[in-house]
Design a protein around this motif. Sequence first.
Motif, PDB file in Angstrom:
ATOM      1  N   UNK A  20       0.829  -1.208   0.000  1.00 10.14           N
ATOM      2  CA  UNK A  20       0.000   0.000   0.000  1.00 10.14           C
ATOM      3  C   UNK A  20       0.861   1.255   0.000  1.00 10.14           C
ATOM      4  N   UNK A  21       1.912   1.249   0.813  1.00 12.40           N
ATOM      5  CA  UNK A  21       2.822   2.389   0.843  1.00 12.40           C
ATOM      6  C   UNK A  21       3.517   2.581  -0.489  1.00 12.40           C
ATOM      7  N   UNK A  22       3.908   1.470  -1.121  1.00 18.24           N
ATOM      8  CA  UNK A  22       4.552   1.542  -2.430  1.00 18.24           C
ATOM      9  C   UNK A  22       3.602   2.124  -3.481  1.00 18.24           C
ATOM     10  N   UNK A  23       2.346   1.661  -3.469  1.00 18.62           N
ATOM     11  CA  UNK A  23       1.377   2.152  -4.451  1.00 18.62           C
ATOM     12  C   UNK A  23       1.090   3.633  -4.263  1.00 18.62           C
ATOM     13  N   UNK A  24       0.924   4.055  -3.000  1.00 11.38           N
ATOM     14  CA  UNK A  24       0.658   5.472  -2.745  1.00 11.38           C
ATOM     15  C   UNK A  24       1.826   6.349  -3.170  1.00 11.38           C
ATOM     16  N   UNK A  25       3.043   5.898  -2.855  1.00 12.30           N
ATOM     17  CA  UNK A  25       4.218   6.681  -3.239  1.00 12.30           C
ATOM     18  C   UNK A  25       4.354   6.751  -4.755  1.00 12.30           C
ATOM     19  N   UNK A  27       1.887   6.507  -6.984  1.00 15.85           N
ATOM     20  CA  UNK A  27       0.830   7.350  -7.520  1.00 15.85           C
ATOM     21  C   UNK A  27       1.137   8.819  -7.309  1.00 15.85           C
ATOM     22  N   UNK A  28       1.687   9.175  -6.152  1.00 13.27           N
ATOM     23  CA  UNK A  28       2.060  10.565  -5.909  1.00 13.27           C
ATOM     24  C   UNK A  28       3.161  11.011  -6.861  1.00 13.27           C
ATOM     25  N   UNK A  29       4.105  10.123  -7.118  1.00 11.05           N
ATOM     26  CA  UNK A  29       5.190  10.460  -8.047  1.00 11.05           C
ATOM     27  C   UNK A  29       4.652  10.672  -9.459  1.00 11.05           C
ATOM     28  N   UNK A  30       3.736   9.786  -9.885  1.00  9.49           N
ATOM     29  CA  UNK A  30       3.164   9.926 -11.230  1.00  9.49           C
ATOM     30  C   UNK A  30       2.303  11.168 -11.350  1.00  9.49           C
ATOM     31  N   UNK A  31       1.586  11.538 -10.294  1.00  9.68           N
ATOM     32  CA  UNK A  31       0.779  12.757 -10.320  1.00  9.68           C
ATOM     33  C   UNK A  31       1.653  13.988 -10.437  1.00  9.68           C
ATOM     34  N   UNK A  32       2.800  13.966  -9.764  1.00 14.32           N
ATOM     35  CA  UNK A  32       3.715  15.106  -9.892  1.00 14.32           C
ATOM     36  C   UNK A  32       4.285  15.228 -11.300  1.00 14.32           C
ATOM     37  N   UNK A  39      -1.863   3.108 -10.101  1.00 13.63           N
ATOM     38  CA  UNK A  39      -0.768   2.410  -9.436  1.00 13.63           C
ATOM     39  C   UNK A  39       0.061   1.636 -10.440  1.00 13.63           C
ATOM     40  N   UNK A  40       1.318   1.352 -10.138  1.00 20.76           N
ATOM     41  CA  UNK A  40       2.184   0.651 -11.086  1.00 20.76           C
ATOM     42  C   UNK A  40       1.710  -0.770 -11.394  1.00 20.76           C
ATOM     43  N   UNK A  41       1.336  -1.518 -10.380  1.00 20.53           N
ATOM     44  CA  UNK A  41       0.850  -2.888 -10.562  1.00 20.53           C
ATOM     45  C   UNK A  41      -0.281  -3.128  -9.570  1.00 20.53           C
TER      46      UNK A  41
END
Length: 221
Positions: A20-25, A27-32, A39-41
Amino acid sequence: MAILIVTENYLEFGLESGFSNFSESAMQFLEKQGLESQGPVSKLTFKLFLAVLCSLIGAFLTFPGLRLAQMHLDALNLATEKITQTLLHINFLAPLFMVLLWVKPIAKDYIMNPPLGKESVPLMSEDTFDTVRLWIIILLCALRLAMMRHHLQAYLNLAQKSVDQMKKEAGRISMVDLQKMNIFTPLLFRGLLSFLTWWIAACLFSTSLFGLFYHQYLTVA
């Protein structure tokens, strides 16, 4: 895959929170970066990848596990002191102890929070328990290194054991087995080994020669 389906209430790996932490991080990176993504996967893909990886690890450890069992039995037969035999048994059961450290009903419910009467008194905090668990793993690894001498001696004795077994079976070789040997002669294996050695050397030299020509002449600006 069956192990990955078990909830964190029984096997406390931290995979759910980690993913969950990986997906959130991510998604935040992709939004920036101005990209929209869920999410990546997916979690299913993540667990399928882990299942395949675990299958490969299990396949690679099959033969070493069988060999370790044989060395354990031989080391027990060679050991004369009770303390050595006890340490060999603990060493053999060390992976089981490590597995139980992540079983939450055993590790945390009965070690970190043992029930005393109607109440459960916590003996240590969660950070302390993680530290103790890490030290237990280090001690078990040190025990395995200490018992390596006995296992190596048992492994070296396998050669003599095989020779003795061959001597016992020397008079019991069937005619069919003997004929299979007059067929697969040492000359055949010598020829195959010579050919494969030559072929590997030829392939290595030819590819290296092509690489030398490529880098020397074709990549020159």
